[in-house]
Design an enzyme around this catalytic site. Sequence first.
Site: not given
Ligand code: HXC
Length: 535
Positions: A191-192, A425-426
């Site tokens: 995402g962001g 042109g290039a």
């Molecule tokens: C809060 C999060 C989190 C999130 C992960 N965690 N993503 N906490 N907000 N977005 C936490 C998990 O709960 C976990 O906490 C720890 O981070 C590690 O995550 P894991 O999943 O265990 O790690 P991994 O298997 O390595 O996977 C990493 C990951 C996955 C690929 C990033 O966690 C994931 O897909 N997360 C969601 C990503 C997402 O959708 N983000 C929002 C994007 S939208 P604990 O406590 O268990 O250790 C956005 C908006 C802006 O960003 C867009 C603008 C264009």
Amino acid sequence: ADQPAIVDQGRVTLPESTAAMDTRTRVIELQRIRERIREGPSAKATEGQRARRKLLVHERIELLLDPDSFVEIEGMRKHRATGFGMQERKPPGDGVLTGWGTVHGRTVFVYAHDFRVFGGSLGEAHAAKIHKVMDLAEAAGAPLISLNDGAGARIQEGVTALAGYGGIFRRNVRASGVIPQISVMLGPCAGGAAYSPALTDFVFMVRDIAQMFVTGPDVVEAVTGERVSHDGLGGADVHAASGVATFVHDDEESCLADVRYLVSLLPSNNREPAPRVQCPDRADRPSEALLDVVSADPTRAYDIRDVIVELVDDGEYLELHESWATSIVCALARIDGETVGLIANQPRSLAGALTIASSEKGARFVQLCDAFNIPLITLVDVPGFLPGTDQEHGGIIRHGAKLLYAYCNATVPRIQVILRKAYGGAYIVMDSRSIGSDLSFAWPTNEIAVMGAEGAANVIFRKEIAAATDPAAVRAARVDEYREQLMHPYYAAERGLVDDVIAPQETRSILARSLRMLRGKQAEFADRKHGNPPV
Ligand code: HXC
């Protein structure tokens, strides 16, 4: 010292008797608190980071910056969220380290996610820390480097996290062309966390550990049914080919070493020239090897990097987007100790033809160099724009115009060197005199023309060839005639469209002298809010 601070899941709680401590004891206490913060929220989280074969955030900063130069700010800041169990987990620093330090003695600002804390995700406090360091970088006029290892918007904090990203994007854009912004991708960035880097000048990715995607594999599967791994969706090699990643490395150490090298080539901001270094390599060094690299036969391919190596100081250069849009090569290097941007057609890829992607790559590089006062050297060996429905239907007209627009807008010193083919042109687009290059040189192997001799003869002598008793002989004679009259640099030199015809081996020396002459170049455009480039 007898009553140490307690760090529970990263929470610092001072002992009750703080008031009774003398100054020295309080300083010891402070050090203890700092150490505990550095340890992270838990040993398990640290093990998790190691298990993912990633360095810890402090280790990364140590590799990036000069020894002991990091000054951290807001290391104790905490989030104020309460829902979803957040009230009980308030780790100091909130998952991001911010501050400044030096690279080769020059100030840079840094923010670095700590994946051990909520996956490096961005909440309100985390974002506010980044905003502060971005504002400082812009005010101080120093590069901003982000070490990204974060999961994007912190889900528990909802819209405040999204607003935090908005504030980063706005600052990225405001600082664009003012200070260099470098994004280093060292973890799964969703995402962001992927979008902010896209707004910056350079994106480094490390294979296996870094991924960038707008929506992760789970969402992709839910929406489209397509199953794809994290790396398959947005790994380093995917983005080396997509053009999102500027540089790709096998490990964090070599990646951060190259970030330091890049910083050494750039000015701190748009008001300064890039730092000049003492040239260890003679500026007038002749390059006899160039006589063999480029064949006079226009159909013979060669690697343009073999030319670049001969021209630049110590043969050292940093190539951007090595695996994307390979018919153009963009590189930063030094000539006579001065940073230059080299943009060159690559005869080894599609014969060096300009494509949608290579026009875009070239345009962005020209803009980058122009924004940061880096002189441009354009090495031309181009047969034209790549013909075909793919390119035309994909909008090559619009995309090719980006490169033209970028060059026409560029006010930095601009030198064109035409090595061999320069057709149509290039030729104009690749920084010809007519669009504003300061100097244009051509090698004797050069052929500037509207098109190649064969194509030209087919068009202008079509009727004569068709009516001839021996069409092949007439055609061959007309091709020779066209080649003799127009396809050499002397025709362009007679008309002032090239400033001189030079021998390949003297190119480095002439470039060095030209760059020195152009150091004081000043150019201003008339006031306007901004142009309307074909983006
Ligand atoms: C809060 C999060 C989190 C999130 C992960 N965690 N993503 N906490 N907000 N977005 C936490 C998990 O709960 C976990 O906490 C720890 O981070 C590690 O995550 P894991 O999943 O265990 O790690 P991994 O298997 O390595 O996977 C990493 C990951 C996955 C690929 C990033 O966690 C994931 O897909 N997360 C969601 C990503 C997402 O959708 N983000 C929002 C994007 S939208 P604990 O406590 O268990 O250790 C956005 C908006 C802006 O960003 C867009 C603008 C264009």
